[in-house]
Design a protein around this motif. Structure first.
Motif, PDB file in Angstrom:
ATOM      1  N   ASP A 107      -4.436  -1.380  -4.160  1.00 37.96           N
ATOM      2  CA  ASP A 107      -3.881  -1.590  -5.505  1.00 37.96           C
ATOM      3  C   ASP A 107      -3.761  -0.265  -6.255  1.00 37.96           C
ATOM      4  O   ASP A 107      -2.769  -0.023  -6.970  1.00 37.96           O
ATOM      5  N   ASN A 110      -0.852   1.795  -4.812  1.00 38.94           N
ATOM      6  CA  ASN A 110       0.431   1.239  -5.259  1.00 38.94           C
ATOM      7  C   ASN A 110       0.674   1.485  -6.745  1.00 38.94           C
ATOM      8  O   ASN A 110       1.810   1.709  -7.173  1.00 38.94           O
ATOM      9  N   ARG A 111      -0.398   1.455  -7.550  1.00 39.96           N
ATOM     10  CA  ARG A 111      -0.247   1.761  -8.978  1.00 39.96           C
ATOM     11  C   ARG A 111       0.208   3.207  -9.169  1.00 39.96           C
ATOM     12  O   ARG A 111       1.097   3.491  -9.988  1.00 39.96           O
ATOM     13  N   LYS A 113       1.875   5.014  -7.023  1.00 40.80           N
ATOM     14  CA  LYS A 113       3.258   5.109  -6.556  1.00 40.80           C
ATOM     15  C   LYS A 113       4.227   4.695  -7.671  1.00 40.80           C
ATOM     16  O   LYS A 113       5.254   5.349  -7.899  1.00 40.80           O
ATOM     17  N   LEU A 114       3.893   3.595  -8.370  1.00 38.24           N
ATOM     18  CA  LEU A 114       4.738   3.141  -9.474  1.00 38.24           C
ATOM     19  C   LEU A 114       4.743   4.157 -10.615  1.00 38.24           C
ATOM     20  O   LEU A 114       5.785   4.385 -11.249  1.00 38.24           O
ATOM     21  N   TYR A 146       7.837   5.989  -2.791  1.00 42.00           N
ATOM     22  CA  TYR A 146       7.902   4.764  -3.586  1.00 42.00           C
ATOM     23  C   TYR A 146       7.414   3.537  -2.831  1.00 42.00           C
ATOM     24  O   TYR A 146       6.939   2.576  -3.449  1.00 42.00           O
ATOM     25  N   GLN A 148       5.698   0.555  -1.405  1.00 48.34           N
ATOM     26  CA  GLN A 148       4.398  -0.047  -1.643  1.00 48.34           C
ATOM     27  C   GLN A 148       3.722  -0.393  -0.311  1.00 48.34           C
ATOM     28  O   GLN A 148       4.378  -0.839   0.639  1.00 48.34           O
TER      29      GLN A 148
END
Length: 295
Positions: A107, A110-111, A113-114, A146, A148
């Motif tokens: 998580d 992925n956070r 990456k965003l 980018y 995920q």
């Protein structure tokens, strides 16, 4: 006040650090690992038709090392196309007891990456975004940053790796399409004469407006061949099966290993039969893959 480039470098450093922590955790867990290595696309061949893709299966330590490297593969490789992104379908299977720890790390990756993507989007215009990223972090391929990571959310009974080679079909609203075309009239693409572009778009607008009332519009755009995995869940839920993109190795935390169908070479020896396409007309706007459709 930090510049956007400085903030981008800091965000990427955070992403690198957190992804390394995830990879260190995964390596220490000694997961069951299977990966299916695909050949790189040479520079200049990214638009060539795909006739065959040989798959090289990897397992155990080789698969684990390949998976951990794939999670951190964000830069252009020598003699490889930057337009054909790197893919490594596969699976890392860890004990169910590690699920919460893995989820927290995934998580956070992925956070970040965003957050990195949001910084890039602060710059308006495709050319300015490209300059920002490649002047700040030379050789970086943003699509690979980018992406995920996928941690499957529940136990699976079967994972079937396969190839997707289909088309995107989407219903379009005529009035909205006319508005989009109208907005593009004064925005010719590079290397296209402004007057020629204006005439082309005006013709497209006319063709849309003169369609009979009973005719709908569909976007039918071909999708490049890419690996997918069909996931069948253990739980009695609907839908019982889900299709997931397999750009990078999936992560799954459960004690009982799922049945696994490995990825085979493309094209498959026995291709699936598909329903006959209902959109058979000539395209209304070829450059946008837009077709008339009669229900």
């Amino acid at each position: 006040m930090f510049t956007l480039a400085a903030r981008l470098r800091h965000a990427f450093a955070e992403l690198e650090s957190t992804t390394s922590a995830l990879c260190q955790f995964l390596a220490g867990a000694s997961p069951f690992a299977r990966c299916y290595a695909l050949p790189p696309v040479p520079l200049g061949q990214e638009h060539e038709p795909v006739a065959r893709i040989p798959v090289s299966p990897l397992q155990d330590e080789d698969a684990l090392h390949a998976a951990l490297a794939a999670y951190r593969r964000w830069h252009l490789q020598p003699d490889c196309s930057a337009k054909a992104s790197f893919r490594l379908p596969g699976l890392l299977l860890l004990p169910a007891a590690l699920g919460d720890d893995v989820a927290a790390l995934v998580d956070e990756v992925n956070r970040l990456k965003l957050a990195f993507r949001a910084l890039v989007q602060e710059t308006e215009g495709r050319d300015k975004k490209f300059a920002l990223v490649h002047d700040t972090l030379p050789g970086l391929i943003t699509l690979q940053v980018y992406r995920q990571l996928v941690l499957l959310p529940r136990p699976a009974s079967r994972l079937g790796f396969t190839w997707a080679n289909k088309q995107i079909i989407q219903k379009l609203d005529k009035d909205q399409l006319v508005r989009q075309l109208t907005e593009s009239r004064l925005k010719p693409p590079p290397l296209v004469d402004a007057q020629t572009w204006l005439q082309c778009v005006d013709r497209e607008i006319y063709d849309v407006k003169r369609l009979p009332p009973g005719v709908e519009l569909r976007l039918r755009r071909p999708v490049k061949t890419h690996p997918m995995v069909n996931v069948r869940w253990q739980e009695e839920i609907r839908p019982r099966q889900q299709q997931v993109k397999a750009h990078l190795p999936l992560i799954l935390c459960q004690d009982e290993p799922p049945a696994l169908t490995p990825l085979a070479d493309y094209p498959p020896a026995t291709p699936r039969k598909r329903r006959e396409a209902r959109i058979k007309d000539e395209p209304l706007i070829p450059r946008l893959h837009i077709y008339p459709y009669r229900p």
